[in-house]
Design an enzyme around this catalytic site. Structure first.
Site, PDB file in Angstrom:
ATOM      1  N   HIS A   1       0.817  -1.214   0.000  1.00 27.72           N
ATOM      2  CA  HIS A   1       0.000   0.000   0.000  1.00 27.72           C
ATOM      3  C   HIS A   1       0.852   1.265   0.000  1.00 27.72           C
ATOM      4  O   HIS A   1       1.904   1.350   0.632  1.00 27.72           O
ATOM      5  CB  HIS A   1      -0.935  -0.002   1.208  1.00 27.72           C
ATOM      6  CG  HIS A   1      -0.226  -0.107   2.526  1.00 27.72           C
ATOM      7  ND1 HIS A   1       0.248   0.973   3.219  1.00 27.72           N
ATOM      8  CD2 HIS A   1       0.088  -1.191   3.286  1.00 27.72           C
ATOM      9  CE1 HIS A   1       0.810   0.590   4.347  1.00 27.72           C
ATOM     10  NE2 HIS A   1       0.737  -0.726   4.404  1.00 27.72           N
ATOM     11  N   ASP A   2       0.402   2.242  -0.779  1.00 27.39           N
ATOM     12  CA  ASP A   2       0.976   3.588  -0.820  1.00 27.39           C
ATOM     13  C   ASP A   2       2.363   3.660  -1.445  1.00 27.39           C
ATOM     14  O   ASP A   2       3.053   4.667  -1.299  1.00 27.39           O
ATOM     15  CB  ASP A   2       0.999   4.213   0.584  1.00 27.39           C
ATOM     16  CG  ASP A   2      -0.379   4.211   1.234  1.00 27.39           C
ATOM     17  OD1 ASP A   2      -1.239   4.964   0.772  1.00 27.39           O
ATOM     18  OD2 ASP A   2      -0.587   3.428   2.183  1.00 27.39           O
TER      19      ASP A   2
ATOM     20  N   GLY B   1       5.215  -1.082   2.488  1.00 24.86           N
ATOM     21  CA  GLY B   1       4.370   0.087   2.325  1.00 24.86           C
ATOM     22  C   GLY B   1       5.131   1.396   2.270  1.00 24.86           C
ATOM     23  O   GLY B   1       6.203   1.543   2.855  1.00 24.86           O
TER      24      GLY B   1
END
Length: 264
Positions: free
Chosen positions: A121-122, A139
């Site tokens: 994520h991200d 992440g």
């Protein structure tokens, strides 16, 4: 003839350009948008709020847009955005963003991503990168343009990888990697600068000379980071053609957190 295989399941709310090809047994969710010329192989799952641009080639057995592997995630409408002309080989997993960051995982244009790559994520990936098999990004990792990650490279969360840098196979990245740096090891250490890659991309002799001088300031002359930055800043006057490269390096170094630092 339909370009979507009869066994594929495409939600009626998904937005696919009429030229998109979808292979057998692929599943595409309601909040997915796919641009012109993209092909999706068999047995893929594309879900979540995922936007995929034009002329991408997505091979079989990929999972794109699944929820983040973050125990704090509670169903927020975060996103995965993939640009144009990317090649995504087999068994890759790209997750959507998380509310703890911008909420978006991004992949730019013209990237070559090999099998078993994970983007958590991200993560933010630039353009023209190459990720070899089983490169793994935790992440919030940011990757600049023209980066090459060797096979089985593992990147710690929040690490930044500067443009034109290169990691050798099995490298473990726990600190930021400045632009142009070639690194190797567990944990990774700087070995040289990516001179051959720069030559292939058309860097002039003056620009490559400036990169050599930046490497010397950062890694050869036993300077503190602040002293190295001063030495690097002076290169803009000494080698005007390399001023944008110097500015990119200084911008990267100035954004490095003292807690994480750079590989040295």
């Amino acid at each position: 003839m339909s370009l979507i295989h009869a066994t594929a399941i495409v939600d009626p709310k998904a937005e696919l350009d009429s030229s998109v090809q979808v292979g057998p047994y692929t599943i595409i969710g309601p909040n997915v948008r796919i641009g012109a010329g993209t092909t999706v192989g068999p047995h893929c799952v594309i879900e979540g709020h995922t936007t995929i641009g034009n002329d991408n080639r997505i091979f079989q057995f990929n999972s794109l847009g699944a929820v983040p592997q973050d125990k704090k995630y509670a169903g927020e409408p975060c996103e995965l955005i993939i640009g144009d002309r990317n090649t995504i080989r087999e068994f890759c997993t790209f997750n959507i963003g998380s509310p703890g960051d911008a909420g978006v995982t991004k992949v730019g244009n013209d990237n070559w991503i090999m099998a078993y790559v994970h983007l958590a994520h991200d993560c933010v990936v630039g353009n023209h990168t190459i990720f070899a098999n089983s490169a793994q990004l935790a992440g919030h990792v940011h990757v600049g343009d023209w980066v090459i990650l060797g096979g089985f490279t593992v990147v710690h969360q929040f690490v930044r990888i500067g443009a034109h840098s290169f990691s050798a196979m099995h490298s473990l990245l726990f600190a930021d990697v400045p632009p142009f740096v070639m690194c190797q090891g567990q944990p990774a250490e700087p070995r040289s600068m990516n001179f051959e890659g720069l030559r292939r991309r058309g860097f002039s002799a003056e620009r490559i000379s400036a990169v050599k001088a930046m490497h010397k300031a950062l890694y050869r002359d036993d300077l503190t980071l602040e002293q190295a930055k001063e030495r690097i800043a002076a290169l803009s006057q000494e080698k005007p053609e390399a001023a944008p490269d110097v500015a990119m390096m200084l911008d990267f170094l100035n954004q490095t957190s003292p807690q994480r630092g750079i590989i040295r």
